[in-house]
Design a protein around this motif. Structure first.
Motif, PDB file in Angstrom:
ATOM      1  N   LEU A 228       0.734  -1.147  -0.042  1.00 24.31           N
ATOM      2  CA  LEU A 228       0.223  -0.054   0.093  1.00 24.31           C
ATOM      3  C   LEU A 228       0.866   1.476   0.252  1.00 24.31           C
ATOM      4  CD1 LEU A 228      -2.961   0.888  -0.114  1.00 24.31           C
ATOM      5  CD2 LEU A 228      -2.793   1.163   2.312  1.00 24.31           C
ATOM      6  N   ASP A 229       1.948   1.347   0.642  1.00 29.79           N
ATOM      7  CA  ASP A 229       2.721   2.313   0.564  1.00 29.79           C
ATOM      8  C   ASP A 229       3.402   2.566  -0.524  1.00 29.79           C
ATOM      9  OD1 ASP A 229       2.643   2.736   3.535  1.00 29.79           O
ATOM     10  OD2 ASP A 229       4.449   1.824   4.168  1.00 29.79           O
ATOM     11  N   GLU A 230       3.799   1.643  -1.189  1.00 31.47           N
ATOM     12  CA  GLU A 230       4.397   1.822  -2.641  1.00 31.47           C
ATOM     13  C   GLU A 230       3.400   2.209  -3.579  1.00 31.47           C
ATOM     14  OE1 GLU A 230       6.384  -1.965  -3.699  1.00 31.47           O
ATOM     15  OE2 GLU A 230       6.377  -1.330  -5.852  1.00 31.47           O
ATOM     16  N   LEU A 231       2.245   1.736  -3.426  1.00 35.34           N
ATOM     17  CA  LEU A 231       1.104   1.839  -4.252  1.00 35.34           C
ATOM     18  C   LEU A 231       0.759   3.520  -4.267  1.00 35.34           C
ATOM     19  CD1 LEU A 231      -1.449   0.982  -6.409  1.00 35.34           C
ATOM     20  CD2 LEU A 231      -2.775   1.387  -4.287  1.00 35.34           C
ATOM     21  N   LEU A 232       0.790   4.362  -3.009  1.00 36.04           N
ATOM     22  CA  LEU A 232       0.244   5.365  -2.705  1.00 36.04           C
ATOM     23  C   LEU A 232       1.507   6.315  -3.047  1.00 36.04           C
ATOM     24  CD1 LEU A 232      -1.923   5.084   0.533  1.00 36.04           C
ATOM     25  CD2 LEU A 232      -2.511   5.127  -2.142  1.00 36.04           C
ATOM     26  N   THR A 233       2.697   6.337  -3.055  1.00 33.48           N
ATOM     27  CA  THR A 233       3.969   6.916  -3.415  1.00 33.48           C
ATOM     28  C   THR A 233       3.873   6.961  -4.763  1.00 33.48           C
ATOM     29  OG1 THR A 233       5.372   5.979  -1.570  1.00 33.48           O
ATOM     30  CG2 THR A 233       6.332   6.929  -3.258  1.00 33.48           C
ATOM     31  N   ALA A 234       3.638   5.876  -5.559  1.00 40.06           N
ATOM     32  CA  ALA A 234       3.531   6.087  -7.041  1.00 40.06           C
ATOM     33  C   ALA A 234       2.340   6.693  -7.523  1.00 40.06           C
ATOM     34  CB  ALA A 234       3.875   4.291  -7.446  1.00 40.06           C
ATOM     35  N   TYR A 235       1.250   6.437  -7.031  1.00 40.27           N
ATOM     36  CA  TYR A 235      -0.092   6.991  -7.488  1.00 40.27           C
ATOM     37  C   TYR A 235      -0.759   7.559  -6.267  1.00 40.27           C
ATOM     38  CZ  TYR A 235       1.513   3.443 -10.683  1.00 40.27           C
ATOM     39  OH  TYR A 235       2.133   2.556 -11.416  1.00 40.27           O
ATOM     40  N   PRO A 236      -0.264   8.982  -5.923  1.00 35.82           N
ATOM     41  CA  PRO A 236      -1.074   9.582  -4.933  1.00 35.82           C
ATOM     42  C   PRO A 236      -2.571   9.840  -5.110  1.00 35.82           C
ATOM     43  CG  PRO A 236       0.720  10.901  -5.862  1.00 35.82           C
ATOM     44  CD  PRO A 236       0.775   9.719  -6.464  1.00 35.82           C
ATOM     45  N   GLU A 237      -2.824   9.789  -6.199  1.00 36.52           N
ATOM     46  CA  GLU A 237      -4.298   9.771  -6.709  1.00 36.52           C
ATOM     47  C   GLU A 237      -5.057   9.013  -5.898  1.00 36.52           C
ATOM     48  OE1 GLU A 237      -1.809   9.413  -8.583  1.00 36.52           O
ATOM     49  OE2 GLU A 237      -1.669  10.826 -10.459  1.00 36.52           O
ATOM     50  N   LEU A 238      -4.640   7.745  -5.549  1.00 38.19           N
ATOM     51  CA  LEU A 238      -5.296   6.743  -4.975  1.00 38.19           C
ATOM     52  C   LEU A 238      -5.540   6.964  -3.360  1.00 38.19           C
ATOM     53  CD1 LEU A 238      -4.002   3.546  -6.875  1.00 38.19           C
ATOM     54  CD2 LEU A 238      -6.261   4.798  -7.140  1.00 38.19           C
ATOM     55  N   GLU A 239      -4.937   8.004  -2.846  1.00 36.21           N
ATOM     56  CA  GLU A 239      -5.110   8.124  -1.501  1.00 36.21           C
ATOM     57  C   GLU A 239      -6.436   8.414  -0.865  1.00 36.21           C
ATOM     58  OE1 GLU A 239      -2.265  11.164  -0.034  1.00 36.21           O
ATOM     59  OE2 GLU A 239      -0.665   9.859  -0.772  1.00 36.21           O
ATOM     60  N   ALA A 240      -7.392   8.990  -1.855  1.00 38.47           N
ATOM     61  CA  ALA A 240      -8.729   9.106  -1.341  1.00 38.47           C
ATOM     62  C   ALA A 240      -9.564   7.741  -1.004  1.00 38.47           C
ATOM     63  CB  ALA A 240      -9.475   9.545  -2.584  1.00 38.47           C
ATOM     64  N   GLU A 241      -8.826   6.651  -2.003  1.00 35.58           N
ATOM     65  CA  GLU A 241      -9.559   5.379  -1.636  1.00 35.58           C
ATOM     66  C   GLU A 241      -8.832   4.751  -0.298  1.00 35.58           C
ATOM     67  OE1 GLU A 241     -11.528   3.566  -3.923  1.00 35.58           O
ATOM     68  OE2 GLU A 241     -11.666   5.654  -4.904  1.00 35.58           O
ATOM     69  N   TYR A 242      -7.530   4.901  -0.059  1.00 33.18           N
ATOM     70  CA  TYR A 242      -6.987   4.316   1.240  1.00 33.18           C
ATOM     71  C   TYR A 242      -6.471   5.705   1.891  1.00 33.18           C
ATOM     72  CZ  TYR A 242      -7.388   0.305  -2.087  1.00 33.18           C
ATOM     73  OH  TYR A 242      -7.696  -0.621  -3.152  1.00 33.18           O
ATOM     74  N   PRO A 243      -7.081   6.134   2.986  1.00 39.41           N
ATOM     75  CA  PRO A 243      -6.609   6.997   3.595  1.00 39.41           C
ATOM     76  C   PRO A 243      -5.127   6.638   4.534  1.00 39.41           C
ATOM     77  CG  PRO A 243      -8.807   6.932   4.005  1.00 39.41           C
ATOM     78  CD  PRO A 243      -8.582   5.922   3.159  1.00 39.41           C
ATOM     79  N   THR A 244      -5.466   5.677   5.104  1.00 37.61           N
ATOM     80  CA  THR A 244      -4.313   4.905   5.972  1.00 37.61           C
ATOM     81  C   THR A 244      -4.661   3.267   6.000  1.00 37.61           C
ATOM     82  OG1 THR A 244      -5.695   4.788   8.058  1.00 37.61           O
ATOM     83  CG2 THR A 244      -4.622   6.649   7.862  1.00 37.61           C
ATOM     84  N   TYR A 245      -3.314   2.801   6.438  1.00 34.89           N
ATOM     85  CA  TYR A 245      -3.399   1.267   6.259  1.00 34.89           C
ATOM     86  C   TYR A 245      -4.694   0.525   7.271  1.00 34.89           C
ATOM     87  CZ  TYR A 245      -2.083  -3.641   6.528  1.00 34.89           C
ATOM     88  OH  TYR A 245      -2.145  -5.069   6.302  1.00 34.89           O
ATOM     89  N   ARG A 246      -4.475   1.212   8.325  1.00 35.47           N
ATOM     90  CA  ARG A 246      -5.624   0.898   9.251  1.00 35.47           C
ATOM     91  C   ARG A 246      -6.941   0.705   8.974  1.00 35.47           C
ATOM     92  NH1 ARG A 246      -5.657  -0.150  15.019  1.00 35.47           N
ATOM     93  NH2 ARG A 246      -7.816   0.925  15.860  1.00 35.47           N
ATOM     94  N   ALA A 247      -7.225   1.906   8.306  1.00 39.29           N
ATOM     95  CA  ALA A 247      -8.668   2.383   7.858  1.00 39.29           C
ATOM     96  C   ALA A 247      -8.924   1.128   6.556  1.00 39.29           C
ATOM     97  CB  ALA A 247      -8.882   3.816   7.223  1.00 39.29           C
ATOM     98  N   HIS A 248      -7.910   1.071   5.642  1.00 40.39           N
ATOM     99  CA  HIS A 248      -8.049  -0.064   4.709  1.00 40.39           C
ATOM    100  C   HIS A 248      -8.612  -1.266   5.458  1.00 40.39           C
ATOM    101  CE1 HIS A 248      -7.439  -2.223   1.516  1.00 40.39           C
ATOM    102  NE2 HIS A 248      -6.008  -2.691   1.703  1.00 40.39           N
ATOM    103  N   LEU A 249      -7.683  -1.818   6.285  1.00 39.60           N
ATOM    104  CA  LEU A 249      -8.121  -3.088   6.869  1.00 39.60           C
ATOM    105  C   LEU A 249      -9.630  -2.980   7.565  1.00 39.60           C
ATOM    106  CD1 LEU A 249      -4.925  -4.115   8.875  1.00 39.60           C
ATOM    107  CD2 LEU A 249      -5.741  -4.799   6.673  1.00 39.60           C
ATOM    108  N   THR A 250     -10.004  -1.818   8.341  1.00 41.94           N
ATOM    109  CA  THR A 250     -11.312  -1.932   8.728  1.00 41.94           C
ATOM    110  C   THR A 250     -12.373  -1.796   7.877  1.00 41.94           C
ATOM    111  OG1 THR A 250     -10.173  -0.425  10.752  1.00 41.94           O
ATOM    112  CG2 THR A 250     -12.602  -0.360  10.390  1.00 41.94           C
ATOM    113  N   ASP A 251     -12.014  -1.095   6.642  1.00 40.10           N
ATOM    114  CA  ASP A 251     -13.029  -1.182   5.490  1.00 40.10           C
ATOM    115  C   ASP A 251     -13.181  -2.313   4.836  1.00 40.10           C
ATOM    116  OD1 ASP A 251     -13.425   1.427   4.983  1.00 40.10           O
ATOM    117  OD2 ASP A 251     -12.678   1.734   3.343  1.00 40.10           O
ATOM    118  N   ILE A 252     -12.176  -3.236   4.685  1.00 40.80           N
ATOM    119  CA  ILE A 252     -12.307  -4.720   4.288  1.00 40.80           C
ATOM    120  C   ILE A 252     -13.314  -5.559   5.079  1.00 40.80           C
ATOM    121  CG2 ILE A 252     -10.918  -6.928   3.738  1.00 40.80           C
ATOM    122  CD1 ILE A 252      -8.620  -4.974   3.246  1.00 40.80           C
ATOM    123  N   GLU A 253     -13.018  -5.411   6.360  1.00 41.64           N
ATOM    124  CA  GLU A 253     -13.927  -6.301   7.256  1.00 41.64           C
ATOM    125  C   GLU A 253     -15.475  -5.737   7.121  1.00 41.64           C
ATOM    126  OE1 GLU A 253     -12.978  -9.210   8.663  1.00 41.64           O
ATOM    127  OE2 GLU A 253     -14.760  -9.297   9.835  1.00 41.64           O
TER     128      GLU A 253
END
Ligand SMILES: [Zn+2]
Ligand SMILES: [Zn+2]
Length: 336
Positions: A228-253
């Motif tokens: 996720l770090d690598e993705l957001l560094t390369a494509y910061p446009e996707l930060e709206a989808e994934y604000p933080t790693y923790r939020a990403h995990l919570t979202d999945i569940e």
């Protein structure tokens, strides 16, 4: 969401076959999904050709493919061949629930309810000797289908039916969903209204059956933290989808629980990586910063057989990769 038209299904089948050429190791799940899209497009001979192509090799799941082929053949006038395949599958006594369930659903679709019921009862006796709640998903699905067919035959509940009621997650109780007579209790005396209700009920059951009829999971993406770090560094446009790693995990569940609540069967999680996502974007001739691509990437990974079933058992490792059981981690009632 792609439009549900024959042309869209044909296009999707072609896309999956191109993906299969790129990933020969994942050919079997991709061909099966492409065949499903050809069936939805009305191209049943084209679907049979894909089943035959798989069966002429050494497929991992020959009984599953034969069950799908029989269902497809019977739909376009090849009843005798379909029945011969079904008899062969039953003789081989599959150790996995899915070929049994497809076989029974094919019989059900052609009004062979007693035969469908005896098929599922034989399967339940082999796969769920003692009715228990910790059965794998395909066996639970089989018990649910058996419940529906037994309701239509007006059979008394047995232990497996009681288990099916207990396992059913959606808001509408299974007995109500599966009750072919529930409309009579509405008390309408207008035959046209009742007929309309019967039609509606049939289509509702049909939709439910279709949802169960394919082994492909509805999958959500999990980006491990370094990815996720690598993705957001390369494509910061996707930060709206994934604000933080923790939020990403919570979202999945949370999204998976929501889908399960809505009665969506067969859920899964696919693990995303930046290189495979970039390759996918390239194969779709678009840029990885395009967020619309994310669900399609998830679907394609799932079609390639890459999904881990969700939810894990309570005492199994959590899907997030942390060193904790699912129950202690994202499976806890008060996850935040
Ligand atoms: Zn019941
Ligand atoms: Zn976790």
């Amino acid at each position: 969401m792609r439009p549900d038209t024959p042309a869209a299904h044909t296009t999707e089948a072609e896309r999956l076959l191109r993906t299969a050429a790129q990933y020969p190791g994942d050919r079997e799940p991709l061909y099966l999904q492409a065949a499903a899209h050809r069936e939805l497009a009305g191209d049943r001979p084209g679907a049979t050709a894909l089943y035959d192509a798989l069966l002429s090799g050494e497929p991992a799941n020959p009984l599953l493919i034969r069950a799908l082929k029989a269902a497809n053949l019977w739909e376009y006038g090849h009843e005798a061949e379909a029945r011969a395949i079904i008899d062969g599958i039953r003789r081989e006594k599959p150790t996995d629930a899915t070929p049994w369930e497809f076989t029974a659903e094919t019989l059900e679709a052609h009004d062979e309810l007693e035969e469908a019921e005896s098929t599922l009862t034989e399967a339940a006796g082999l796969l769920a000797k003692a009715p228990a709640t910790d059965l794998p998903h395909p066996t639970r699905s089989l018990i649910t289908t058996r419940h529906r067919i037994r309701r239509m035959l007006a059979l008394e509940h047995d232990d497996w039916d009681t288990l099916a009621d207990r396992l059913h997650p959606a808001a509408v109780p299974l007995d109500e969903l599966h009750d072919p007579k529930r409309l009579w209790s509405l008390g309408s005396s207008d035959p046209a209204e009742l007929q309309a209700e019967i039609t509606r009920l049939r289509s509702e059951l049909g939709t439910y059956r279709t949802a169960l009829s394919r082994p492909f999971p509805v999958a959500v993406l999990h980006w491990p933290e370094p990815e996720l770090d690598e993705l957001l560094t390369a494509y910061p446009e996707l930060e709206a989808e994934y604000p933080t790693y923790r939020a990403h995990l919570t979202d999945i569940e949370a999204s998976l629980r929501e889908l399960a609540q809505a009665g969506t069967p067969n859920l899964g999680i696919v693990r995303a990586t930046v290189p495979s996502y970039e390759a996918f974007a390239a194969s779709e001739s678009t840029h990885p910063s395009n967020a619309d691509l994310l669900p399609q990437y998830a679907t394609t990974l799932a079609a390639r057989g890459r999904a881990a079933a969700w939810p894990p058992a309570q005492d199994a490792a959590c899907w997030c990769g942390r060193e904790a059981t699912y129950e202690e981690c994202h499976g806890s009632a008060d996850q935040d």
